[in-house]
Write an enzyme that holds these catalytic residues in place. Structure first.
Site, mmCIF file in Angstrom:
data_model
loop_
_atom_site.group_PDB
_atom_site.id
_atom_site.type_symbol
_atom_site.label_atom_id
_atom_site.label_comp_id
_atom_site.label_asym_id
_atom_site.label_seq_id
_atom_site.Cartn_x
_atom_site.Cartn_y
_atom_site.Cartn_z
ATOM 1 N N THR A 14 -0.083 -22.259 3.898
ATOM 2 C CA THR A 14 -1.249 -22.457 4.592
ATOM 3 C C THR A 14 -1.113 -21.671 5.880
ATOM 4 O O THR A 14 -0.273 -21.142 6.298
ATOM 5 C CB THR A 14 -1.493 -24.058 4.992
ATOM 6 O OG1 THR A 14 -0.356 -24.390 5.899
ATOM 7 C CG2 THR A 14 -1.542 -24.722 3.887
ATOM 8 N N ASP A 15 -2.450 -21.463 6.560
ATOM 9 C CA ASP A 15 -2.590 -20.836 7.983
ATOM 10 C C ASP A 15 -2.206 -21.762 8.824
ATOM 11 O O ASP A 15 -1.833 -23.038 8.604
ATOM 12 C CB ASP A 15 -3.747 -20.347 8.267
ATOM 13 C CG ASP A 15 -4.902 -20.981 8.012
ATOM 14 O OD1 ASP A 15 -4.543 -22.209 8.083
ATOM 15 O OD2 ASP A 15 -6.083 -20.267 7.777
ATOM 16 N N ALA A 16 -2.313 -21.355 10.319
ATOM 17 C CA ALA A 16 -2.164 -22.287 11.438
ATOM 18 C C ALA A 16 -3.217 -23.696 11.236
ATOM 19 O O ALA A 16 -2.759 -24.597 11.946
ATOM 20 C CB ALA A 16 -2.350 -21.765 12.653
ATOM 21 N N ILE A 19 -5.081 -24.574 6.231
ATOM 22 C CA ILE A 19 -5.731 -24.053 4.866
ATOM 23 C C ILE A 19 -5.090 -23.204 4.227
ATOM 24 O O ILE A 19 -4.373 -22.078 4.964
ATOM 25 C CB ILE A 19 -7.093 -23.777 5.665
ATOM 26 C CG1 ILE A 19 -8.241 -24.880 6.162
ATOM 27 C CG2 ILE A 19 -8.307 -22.858 4.427
ATOM 28 C CD1 ILE A 19 -9.105 -24.390 6.759
#
Length: 145
Positions: A14-16, A19
């Site tokens: 995931t990103d920050a 997601i």
């Protein structure tokens, strides 16, 4: 029926914002293609040792519909759409198992067969194309997660 590989979304995917990072869908699809081929008896390392050839990705087309999030459970599908003498087109989907089959991402991946030493296109070995052709019709049915 399409081959299905269950995948769970981990922090590293995931990103920050929690997601799934867009490029990681390609990783999920790569794993599903590898496991799909393995389930058909096509083990890529053995095939390279026996034939001197290997598959390489030559083209991808993806469409993103909805995001997957941290801890989601996914199903990644793979089925052959087209078989040529030196390449295949594989249709793939990433579905939410958490949300009962909601389509998150879909695409096609063209994989070509090349001579491993020169990376020049070559004819897909008959045992591989024959195996894939045998299963092509059975995998074209709609997926029922």
């Amino acid at each position: 029926m399409s081959f299905q590989l269950p995948v769970r979304v981990y922090w590293e995917d995931t990103d920050a914002g929690g997601i799934v990072f867009y490029a990681n869908y390609l990783k999920f699809m790569e794993r599903a293609r590898t496991e799909w081929l393995r389930s058909l008896g096509v083990e890529q390392r053995n095939l390279r040792e026996q034939t001197g050839g290997q598959f390489v990705v030559s083209e991808t087309t993806l469409k993103y519909h909805r995001p997957a999030r941290l801890d989601d459970e996914l199903l990644v599908t793979a089925d052959v759409q087209q078989i040529g003498t030196a390449s295949l087109i594989i249709g793939q989907r990433v579905l939410s198992k958490t949300e009962q089959g909601v389509l998150l991402c879909e695409g096609t991946i063209r994989i070509g067969w090349v001579d491993a030493a020169t990376l020049r296109p070559a004819r897909i070995p008959a045992q591989v194309s024959g195996t894939l052709e045998h299963y092509r019709g059975s995998m074209s049915q709609p997926l029922k997660p």
